[in-house]
Design a protein around this motif. Structure first.
Motif, short mmCIF file in Angstrom:
data_model
loop_
_atom_site.label_atom_id
_atom_site.label_comp_id
_atom_site.label_asym_id
_atom_site.label_seq_id
_atom_site.Cartn_x
_atom_site.Cartn_y
_atom_site.Cartn_z
N VAL A 110 0.82 -1.21 0.00
CA VAL A 110 0.00 0.00 0.00
C VAL A 110 0.86 1.27 0.00
O VAL A 110 0.61 2.18 -0.80
CB VAL A 110 -1.02 -0.02 1.17
N PRO A 111 1.88 1.40 0.84
CA PRO A 111 2.69 2.63 0.78
C PRO A 111 3.42 2.81 -0.56
O PRO A 111 3.56 3.94 -1.04
CB PRO A 111 3.71 2.46 1.92
N VAL A 112 3.85 1.70 -1.16
CA VAL A 112 4.51 1.79 -2.47
C VAL A 112 3.54 2.34 -3.50
O VAL A 112 3.88 3.23 -4.30
CB VAL A 112 5.07 0.42 -2.89
N VAL A 113 2.31 1.84 -3.49
CA VAL A 113 1.30 2.32 -4.43
C VAL A 113 0.97 3.78 -4.16
O VAL A 113 0.80 4.58 -5.09
CB VAL A 113 0.03 1.42 -4.38
N LEU A 114 0.88 4.14 -2.88
CA LEU A 114 0.59 5.54 -2.54
C LEU A 114 1.70 6.47 -3.06
O LEU A 114 1.43 7.55 -3.59
CB LEU A 114 0.42 5.70 -1.04
N LEU A 115 2.95 6.06 -2.89
CA LEU A 115 4.06 6.87 -3.40
C LEU A 115 4.03 6.95 -4.92
O LEU A 115 4.32 7.99 -5.50
CB LEU A 115 5.40 6.30 -2.91
N TRP A 116 3.71 5.86 -5.57
CA TRP A 116 3.65 5.81 -7.03
C TRP A 116 2.55 6.74 -7.56
O TRP A 116 2.69 7.36 -8.61
CB TRP A 116 3.43 4.37 -7.47
N CYS A 117 1.44 6.83 -6.79
CA CYS A 117 0.32 7.68 -7.21
C CYS A 117 0.54 9.15 -6.85
O CYS A 117 -0.32 9.98 -7.11
CB CYS A 117 -0.98 7.19 -6.59
N GLY A 118 1.64 9.47 -6.19
CA GLY A 118 1.94 10.87 -5.92
C GLY A 118 1.69 11.32 -4.50
O GLY A 118 1.73 12.51 -4.21
N SER A 119 1.43 10.43 -3.59
CA SER A 119 1.22 10.81 -2.19
C SER A 119 2.56 11.21 -1.57
O SER A 119 3.63 10.86 -2.07
CB SER A 119 0.61 9.64 -1.43
N LEU A 173 5.65 11.27 1.21
CA LEU A 173 6.37 10.22 1.94
C LEU A 173 5.82 10.09 3.36
O LEU A 173 5.68 8.97 3.87
CB LEU A 173 7.86 10.54 1.97
N ALA A 174 5.50 11.21 3.99
CA ALA A 174 4.95 11.17 5.35
C ALA A 174 3.59 10.48 5.37
O ALA A 174 3.30 9.68 6.27
CB ALA A 174 4.83 12.58 5.90
N GLY A 175 2.76 10.73 4.37
CA GLY A 175 1.45 10.09 4.31
C GLY A 175 1.57 8.59 4.09
O GLY A 175 0.86 7.79 4.72
N ALA A 176 2.48 8.19 3.21
CA ALA A 176 2.69 6.76 2.96
C ALA A 176 3.27 6.06 4.19
O ALA A 176 2.88 4.94 4.52
CB ALA A 176 3.61 6.57 1.76
N THR A 177 4.17 6.73 4.88
CA THR A 177 4.75 6.16 6.10
C THR A 177 3.69 6.01 7.19
O THR A 177 3.63 4.98 7.88
CB THR A 177 5.91 7.03 6.60
N GLY A 178 2.87 7.04 7.35
CA GLY A 178 1.80 6.97 8.35
C GLY A 178 0.81 5.86 8.04
O GLY A 178 0.36 5.15 8.94
N THR A 179 0.50 5.67 6.78
CA THR A 179 -0.40 4.60 6.38
C THR A 179 0.24 3.24 6.69
O THR A 179 -0.44 2.32 7.18
CB THR A 179 -0.72 4.71 4.88
N ALA A 180 1.52 3.10 6.40
CA ALA A 180 2.22 1.84 6.67
C ALA A 180 2.22 1.51 8.16
O ALA A 180 1.98 0.37 8.57
CB ALA A 180 3.64 1.90 6.13
N VAL A 181 2.47 2.52 8.98
CA VAL A 181 2.48 2.31 10.44
C VAL A 181 1.08 1.93 10.94
O VAL A 181 0.93 1.02 11.76
CB VAL A 181 3.02 3.57 11.16
N GLY A 182 0.06 2.60 10.43
CA GLY A 182 -1.31 2.28 10.83
C GLY A 182 -1.71 0.88 10.43
O GLY A 182 -2.31 0.14 11.22
#
Length: 110
Positions: free
Chosen positions: A35-44, A46-55
């Motif tokens: 999920v964080p990889v896809v979020l980064l690929w879609c333009g999110s 880094l902090a948002g992708a990291t927070g999602t990964a932690v959650g």
């Protein structure tokens, strides 16, 4: 060479058994990474992708703990079903006050 026979407790396609929980946790960990990889690929960000990964990792850990606790509870219930039930006051046998047979028979005393 023949194919291995499935264990009666873990039938193919069933959602019960120790392998099902392990598979579920593996898929959850895969999702926590994907999920964080896809979020980064879609333009999110880094902090948002990291927070999602932690959650997602926190939710996965809690679900794993609950599933393992449920497995232990089910194992205890299966073990308790095999134990003999001894009645209300945990006594076995039939004492004289419970209508059991007396050794002398039922002849009157003369």
């Amino acid at each position: 060479m023949s194919a291995p026979r499935p264990n009666p407790e873990t039938r193919p396609g069933s959602a019960s058994g120790p392998d099902a929980v392990t598979d579920l946790v593996r898929w959850a960990v895969f999702s926590c990474l994907l999920v964080p990889v896809v979020l980064l690929w879609c333009g999110s960000s880094l902090a948002g992708a990291t927070g999602t990964a932690v959650g997602l990792a926190a939710v996965t850990a809690v679900c794993r703990a609950l599933l393992r606790g449920s497995e232990r509870g089910a194992a205890r219930m299966r073990a308790a079903e095999g134990a003999p039930h001894r009645g209300r006051h945990q006594r076995s046998g039939s004492g004289a006050h419970r209508g059991g047979r007396r050794p002398g028979g039922h002849t009157p005393v003369v």
